[in-house]
Design a protein around this motif. Structure first.
Motif, mmCIF file in Angstrom:
data_model
loop_
_atom_site.group_PDB
_atom_site.id
_atom_site.type_symbol
_atom_site.label_atom_id
_atom_site.label_comp_id
_atom_site.label_asym_id
_atom_site.label_seq_id
_atom_site.Cartn_x
_atom_site.Cartn_y
_atom_site.Cartn_z
ATOM 1 N N ASP A 1 0.834 -1.210 0.000
ATOM 2 C CA ASP A 1 0.000 0.000 0.000
ATOM 3 C C ASP A 1 0.866 1.256 0.000
ATOM 4 O O ASP A 1 0.598 2.229 -0.707
ATOM 5 C CB ASP A 1 -0.916 -0.015 1.220
ATOM 6 N N ASN A 2 1.931 1.251 0.799
ATOM 7 C CA ASN A 2 2.848 2.392 0.831
ATOM 8 C C ASN A 2 3.474 2.640 -0.532
ATOM 9 O O ASN A 2 3.633 3.786 -0.960
ATOM 10 C CB ASN A 2 3.970 2.150 1.847
ATOM 11 N N SER B 1 0.467 4.150 -2.601
ATOM 12 C CA SER B 1 -0.234 5.326 -2.075
ATOM 13 C C SER B 1 0.681 6.525 -1.836
ATOM 14 O O SER B 1 0.278 7.669 -2.082
ATOM 15 C CB SER B 1 -0.937 4.969 -0.762
ATOM 16 N N GLU C 1 1.666 8.518 -4.968
ATOM 17 C CA GLU C 1 0.461 9.220 -5.409
ATOM 18 C C GLU C 1 0.180 10.420 -4.510
ATOM 19 O O GLU C 1 -0.229 11.487 -4.987
ATOM 20 C CB GLU C 1 -0.726 8.256 -5.395
ATOM 21 N N GLU C 2 0.427 10.271 -3.210
ATOM 22 C CA GLU C 2 0.232 11.374 -2.269
ATOM 23 C C GLU C 2 1.159 12.544 -2.606
ATOM 24 O O GLU C 2 0.735 13.709 -2.623
ATOM 25 C CB GLU C 2 0.503 10.875 -0.841
ATOM 26 N N LEU D 1 -4.221 7.836 4.875
ATOM 27 C CA LEU D 1 -4.731 7.285 3.620
ATOM 28 C C LEU D 1 -6.257 7.213 3.581
ATOM 29 O O LEU D 1 -6.839 6.995 2.514
ATOM 30 C CB LEU D 1 -4.132 5.889 3.395
ATOM 31 N N PRO E 1 -7.556 10.808 1.358
ATOM 32 C CA PRO E 1 -6.628 11.159 0.276
ATOM 33 C C PRO E 1 -6.979 12.498 -0.362
ATOM 34 O O PRO E 1 -8.094 12.952 -0.314
ATOM 35 C CB PRO E 1 -6.816 10.006 -0.718
#
Length: 290
Positions: free
Chosen positions: A146-147, A150, A153-154, A285, A288
């Motif tokens: 996930d990291n 995500s 993208e963050e 998360l 977002p």
């Protein structure tokens, strides 16, 4: 130099195909040319500058005596190789410049941002880098998959908003006079307040990333101690035997219990630090920017 004072790194839209992302990342100078509107002369290839002089020189040598013929052949080969290399560089640059223009909205350069926005983006990048390079991330203890998806993208979402905010800051500075008549200040205030609110929101977002990074680094330290304790735990019988042989029975019993208690304490600290890191990531998360 303090890493926090350095300009941010190039940000590429993580949704781009990997092959395009690699091409863009490998040529930041081409991206700057594309952003500045620089254009190549597509009607003239610099490699053609070698052709006519080389042809005349080669023709002269071929019509002369044999030693000159040999020399002419060598010169001709050098010219051809140089021409091919120059032509290849020209074509590659032209292709990359076209790619940079076609994906102009999918990358953000440091100079796309004003200084405060640059510093804020750099903080976000540093936080994400600390998380992704941590041992607990590499060991898969904090939702590594996930990291990996995500967090880039963050950073991209934050960078996009900072670019827009920088542009609006510049526009605002040109439109709003430095000295306003007292009765006009209220009319301009909502616009200034909107920019301030956007800045505050993005700053809060970056602080949340930094909070996550701190939790991960804390977990990393405990994880490091945990790994060392695991190695010591394997040698517990040796320590127990040493105590039993050298210390009175009552004292040895207490020290042996301390070994077990300390191992359990470090394991608990480790588990708590991992849990805190995961909770912080979950809070980040769950809301977002996308």
């Amino acid at each position: 130099m303090d890493p926090r004072a350095l300009p941010p790194r190039l940000v590429i839209d993580p949704s781009l195909p990997p092959e395009i992302s690699v091409e863009l990342r490998s040529s930041p100078h081409i991206l700057r040319q594309a952003r500045s509107g620089a254009r190549m002369d597509t009607t003239r290839n610099p490699a053609t500058l070698f052709v006519l002089p080389a042809f005349l020189l080669l023709l002269f040598m071929l019509t002369s005596s044999t030693p000159l013929f040999v020399m002419g052949t060598g010169v001709g080969m050098i010219v051809v190789i140089r021409w091919l290399a120059t032509d290849g560089t020209y074509r590659s640059t032209k292709r990359r410049l076209g790619l940079a223009r076609a994906h102009a909205e999918h990358y953000i350069l440091p100079e796309d941002l004003d200084h405060p926005c640059q510093m804020l983006l750099r903080r976000a990048q540093n936080a994400v880098e600390a998380i992704l390079h941590s041992n607990v991330h590499k060991a898969g203890l904090i939702d590594s998959v996930d990291n990996q998806v995500s967090l880039p993208e963050e950073v991209w979402q934050i960078a996009q908003r900072l670019r827009r905010l920088s542009s609006m800051h510049a526009e605002h500075g040109k439109l709003v006079p430095r000295e306003l008549p007292p009765d006009m200040e209220a009319a301009f205030k909502p616009y200034t307040s909107a920019l301030d609110a956007a800045w505050t929101s993005l700053t809060h977002r970056v602080r949340h990333l930094e909070k996550y990074a701190k939790q991960v680094l804390k977990a990393d330290k405990v994880y490091h101690a945990h790994l060392r304790l695991e190695k010591l735990a394997a040698k517990t019988p040796e320590y127990q035997q040493l105590l039993a042989e050298t210390v009175r029975d009552e004292l040895a019993h207490g020290r042996i219990n301390e070994l077990s208690d300390q191992a359990a304490h470090v394991r608990k600290l480790f588990e708590e630090s991992i849990l805190q890191a995961r909770q912080t990531a979950g809070e980040l998360l769950r809301s977002p920017l996308t």
